[in-house]
Structure formats: structure tokens, C-alpha cells
Design a protein around this motif. Structure first.
Motif, mmCIF file in Angstrom:
data_model
loop_
_atom_site.group_PDB
_atom_site.id
_atom_site.type_symbol
_atom_site.label_atom_id
_atom_site.label_comp_id
_atom_site.label_asym_id
_atom_site.label_seq_id
_atom_site.Cartn_x
_atom_site.Cartn_y
_atom_site.Cartn_z
ATOM 1 N N THR A 131 0.988 -1.029 0.072
ATOM 2 C CA THR A 131 0.564 0.157 -0.436
ATOM 3 C C THR A 131 1.129 1.594 0.242
ATOM 4 O OG1 THR A 131 -0.201 -0.056 2.298
ATOM 5 C CG2 THR A 131 -2.089 -0.847 1.366
ATOM 6 N N ASN A 132 0.189 2.336 -0.270
ATOM 7 C CA ASN A 132 0.834 3.617 -0.063
ATOM 8 C C ASN A 132 1.753 4.056 1.081
ATOM 9 O OD1 ASN A 132 0.616 4.368 -2.461
ATOM 10 N ND2 ASN A 132 -1.197 6.378 -2.564
ATOM 11 N N LYS A 133 1.384 3.418 2.291
ATOM 12 C CA LYS A 133 1.269 3.109 3.563
ATOM 13 C C LYS A 133 2.704 2.585 3.760
ATOM 14 C CE LYS A 133 -0.197 3.038 8.021
ATOM 15 N NZ LYS A 133 -0.819 2.559 9.240
ATOM 16 N N HIS A 166 5.324 4.443 1.740
ATOM 17 C CA HIS A 166 5.925 5.596 2.292
ATOM 18 C C HIS A 166 6.688 5.227 3.474
ATOM 19 C CE1 HIS A 166 5.141 9.311 1.745
ATOM 20 N NE2 HIS A 166 3.997 9.439 1.422
ATOM 21 N N PHE A 226 6.612 5.063 -7.257
ATOM 22 C CA PHE A 226 5.795 5.480 -5.904
ATOM 23 C C PHE A 226 6.997 7.247 -5.342
ATOM 24 C CE2 PHE A 226 5.987 6.073 -1.548
ATOM 25 C CZ PHE A 226 3.988 7.109 -0.818
ATOM 26 N N ASN A 234 5.512 11.177 -6.304
ATOM 27 C CA ASN A 234 5.389 11.819 -5.125
ATOM 28 C C ASN A 234 6.766 12.563 -5.059
ATOM 29 O OD1 ASN A 234 3.055 11.188 -3.980
ATOM 30 N ND2 ASN A 234 3.669 9.074 -4.262
ATOM 31 N N ASP A 266 -1.291 1.111 -13.285
ATOM 32 C CA ASP A 266 -0.487 1.158 -12.458
ATOM 33 C C ASP A 266 -0.093 -0.187 -12.294
ATOM 34 O OD1 ASP A 266 0.910 1.745 -9.955
ATOM 35 O OD2 ASP A 266 -0.829 1.569 -8.833
#
Ligand SMILES: [Zn+2]
Length: 259
Positions: free
Chosen positions: A2-4, A7, A34, A38, A190
């Protein structure tokens, strides 16, 4: 991932500043994408080793750009360990001190240098479970000696997993790379997987970014039909997650047709 998660990986890498990053090619590609999308900054290691999934050229370019570091790709498997690794000149050297590798034709006879064949592996150090002429499921081409200084023989090309190839009713094998190429520079996609379920049936699973671009979808279908025949039925499925293999690999192409 996930994006979390992504990160968190960026934070961990920036905090720990590793000299070496070892990763599945596809996972690192996802992380690099990613970081770029970002506008994040990420620590540059001294080396990156990728393995497990085919490192396609577009993946290599993006990962090397984002991490500002050269990638050394490895070829191996869980059953037999390391098979080959890339040198500074970009050639795949066979680790023949670890495994004996043969490239053979359909009668299991060695092919000529430069010819494509199935890869067979014999493990040299596994005394509890020896594997002799084990068919690993990949095809490849043996290469000429490399001028990097290493005496280890080379593999000119690993032409993907046999099951990455799509078989037409006429018996032609189409390399999985042909399908992945149709998805290059499509910024609205994606992740994707092209799945052949029958000779003339193809399902495309994809995660879009924003709205799908219909004329590009039609272009992709045209290209697939050029290779697989006009009768080929292609269905698009928008999904939230493209399924991984039990080992966690993302396969861009997969065929369920026996070949
Ligand atoms: Zn070399």
C-alpha cells in the motif's frame, strides 16, 4: 504494497542508509515509481541487486534513475539457489561452481551456441536432495565469453519463463515481453497482468490511475490480436489488486495454456 507501506520503506531506507539493496525486481520498481511520482528523495545505495522477477528494460531505467545507482541483476530460484549474476559489463555469468547449467532442445540435447533452448540445472552441492537435469521452466541462450575478466561462462539471454510465453492455436510461441511492451508509457495504468486462459482468450487485469484511456485500450487490443489472431477475445478487468504468486511475485504475463 500500500502507499502507507511504500512511505514506510522510503523512511526506513533513508534512515538506515543501506550500502546494498536486494529486492524482487517488480517490488523495487513499484517503490521507485512511488518515489518519483511523489517527488520524494531517497538514499542512494552503492549497489542494487534484483532477482526473482524479470527485470525489464523500462524497470531498470526507472530504478537506476530514482536510486541513482547501477543495478546488478541475478538469476536464481528457490530450488537451486544462485544460477547466474550480472557483471559490470552487463553480461549474465553462470555460477558454474554452484550449479551445472545446460541449454537443450526438445530431445534434451545441447543446442548450438546462440540458439535458444530450455534450461536444465544440476545442483552440485545439495547432497540431501540432489536435482539432476532439473527443468527449471525457463528458456535461454548461451553467450560468448565476456571481456570483463571473469572466466565464468555467460548466458546471452534468459528468455523468460516458459509459462510466460503465449501459445497460439497454430503452435507459435509469443514471448511474454511482447505483451508487456504494449503497456510501456501508459501513465494511466499502475499495475497489470495479461492472462491467457485459452488459445483465443485473454484477460487483462489492471489497476488504473484516474480514468482508463479508451483509444489506448483499443491500441493494446489491436497489438495483441496481431500476435494472437483476429479471433482473439480480450477482456479488461479493473481490479484493486493484481494477484501475486504464492511467493509474492507479480507476473506481468501468464498463460494457462499448456506448451
Ligand atoms: Zn562479464
Amino acid at each position: 504494497m500500500t502507499n502507507k507501506d511504500l512511505h514506510r520503506y522510503v523512511e526506513v531506507i533513508n534512515h538506515k542508509k543501506p550500502k546494498l539493496i536486494k529486492s524482487y525486481a517488480g517490488s523495487l520498481y513499484q517503490l521507485a515509481k512511488f518515489v518519483k511520482e511523489n517527488n520524494l528523495s531517497i538514499h542512494s545505495p552503492k549497489r542494487i541487486h534484483t532477482s526473482a522477477e524479470t527485470l525489464r528494460q523500462f524497470m531498470r531505467e526507472l530504478i537506476e534513475e530514482v536510486f541513482n545507482c547501477k543495478i546488478y541483476d541475478f538469476y536464481g530460484s528457490r530450488e537451486v539457489g544462485a544460477i547466474a549474476g550480472e557483471c559490470a559489463k552487463g553480461k549474465m555469468h553462470i555460477f558454474n561452481f554452484n550449479n551445472h547449467l545446460e541449454v537443450v532442445d526438445k530431445n534434451n540435447k545441447s543446442v548450438q551456441l546462440g540458439e535458444e533452448g530450455r534450461i536444465l540445472i544440476t545442483t552440485l552441492h545439495n547432497y540431501s536432495m540432489p536435482l539432476i537435469r532439473y527443468e527449471i521452466g525457463d528458456t535461454g541462450i548461451l553467450g560468448k565469453p565476456c571481456n570483463c575478466g571473469s572466466k565464468l561462462p555467460t548466458l546471452e539471454k534468459i528468455t523468460g519463463r516458459v509459462k510466460d510465453h503465449f501459445l497460439t492455436r497454430e503452435g507459435t510461441l509469443v514471448d511474454g515481453g511482447y505483451f508487456t511492451r504494449q503497456f510501456y508509457f501508459r501513465n494511466w495504468i499502475d499495475e497489470f497482468q495479461v492472462l491467457q486462459t485459452d488459445f483465443e482468450k485473454i484477460d487483462i487485469y489492471y489497476i488504473p490511475i484516474g480514468q482508463p484511456v479508451e483509444n489506448e485500450m483499443a491500441e493494446i487490443c489491436d497489438k495483441i490480436k496481431q500476435a494472437m489472431g483476429e479471433k482473439c477475445e480480450i477482456k479488461w478487468h479493473q481490479v484493486e489488486e493484481v494477484p501475486r504468486t504464492p511467493q509474492g511475485k507479480l507476473l506481468y504475463t501468464r498463460s494457462l495454456v499448456e506448451n
